[in-house]
Design an enzyme around this catalytic site. Sequence first.
Site, PDB file in Angstrom:
ATOM      1  N   LYS A   1      -1.664  -1.273  -3.926  1.00 60.06           N
ATOM      2  CA  LYS A   1      -3.046  -0.156  -3.772  1.00 60.06           C
ATOM      3  C   LYS A   1      -1.825   0.622  -4.215  1.00 60.06           C
ATOM      4  O   LYS A   1      -1.458   1.193  -2.794  1.00 60.06           O
ATOM      5  CB  LYS A   1      -3.391  -0.417  -2.682  1.00 60.06           C
ATOM      6  CG  LYS A   1      -4.536   0.006  -2.424  1.00 60.06           C
ATOM      7  CD  LYS A   1      -4.808   0.605  -1.333  1.00 60.06           C
ATOM      8  CE  LYS A   1      -5.766   1.368  -1.069  1.00 60.06           C
ATOM      9  NZ  LYS A   1      -6.298   1.977   0.411  1.00 60.06           N
TER      10      LYS A   1
ATOM     11  N   TYR B   1       1.030  -1.278   0.189  1.00 63.65           N
ATOM     12  CA  TYR B   1      -0.298   0.026   0.136  1.00 63.65           C
ATOM     13  C   TYR B   1       0.834   0.733  -0.052  1.00 63.65           C
ATOM     14  O   TYR B   1       1.538   1.049   1.043  1.00 63.65           O
ATOM     15  CB  TYR B   1      -0.846  -0.139   1.320  1.00 63.65           C
ATOM     16  CG  TYR B   1      -2.041   0.858   1.559  1.00 63.65           C
ATOM     17  CD1 TYR B   1      -2.519   1.905   0.107  1.00 63.65           C
ATOM     18  CD2 TYR B   1      -2.710   1.140   2.530  1.00 63.65           C
ATOM     19  CE1 TYR B   1      -3.165   3.039   0.344  1.00 63.65           C
ATOM     20  CE2 TYR B   1      -3.573   2.109   2.285  1.00 63.65           C
ATOM     21  CZ  TYR B   1      -3.892   3.169   1.030  1.00 63.65           C
ATOM     22  OH  TYR B   1      -4.368   4.001   1.561  1.00 63.65           O
TER      23      TYR B   1
END
EC number: 4.3.3.7
Length: 294
Positions: free
Chosen positions: A158, A130
């Site tokens: 992400k 992330y």
Amino acid sequence: MLTAMVTPFTPDGAVDYEAVQSLATYLVDEQRNDGLVVSGTTGESPTTSDQEKERLVRAVVEAVGDRAVVVAGAGSNDTHHSVELARTAERAGAHGLLVVTPYYNKPPQEGLYRHFTAVADATGLPVMLYDIPGRSGVPIQTETLIRLAMHERVVAVKDAKADLFAGSQVMLATDLVFYSGDDTLNLPWASVGAAGCVSVVGHVVGAEIAEMMALHRSGDVAGALEIHRRLLPVVSGIMMQAGGAIMAKAALAMVGRPVGPVRPPLSEATERELAILRADLAAGGVKLSDGDVT
């Protein structure tokens, strides 16, 4: 199509595990989510305990794990703690891990590489990195992503860095699967090769986002663009005001699915923010509940 799921609380601030399962079922069965992220930032992970995180994973897996991927947030700014969170999530039945860039202590790129590698080594689960420098203070640089892609369990990113060119370079150089981590850029990310998104607005328009992605994959770019433009007010109302968890919970209440308050230091949306949100949801075609409890 994945949604970073909010964590429902009772009025006194305890986790409401029955509501957790009800929300997960709604997101998968009615909002067409292929997967859910549990205990991400939108799930208020900074203010839930490790024990609550474990029970959340177990509850969501029990509710929808037979028909959706359950990804557990396992990141922190402490590598040892992140490793333990990852192992606990695996024991609880998670299908994958979301591991955020360590925040506040601003490690160098070598530190990031070692951190993510340690977490990926700790379990047999696939890892989604992330990358969100706006919250962590440090981006995962292109060279570091390319190094991490060599790990067999680091499989996805992400991206909330909003750098489509850098992401395109990584996709060209590796097999990492990219997901939009910014609802304002879901369609633009798809246009450069992202596989999907990890959404916040998916709490109330997940089915529309899933359709947008399906149209884009099928080559109907005009159809995807039409949905993208129709959902702009919804994205604005939820993402451009008080923040994801606060406004996502407010939006759920407006569609008749209240999930309780937020935990401090977050605070409830103001009357002005709620009025703007209500208008934006309506402008985006979201059906509001007659029993709006906001």
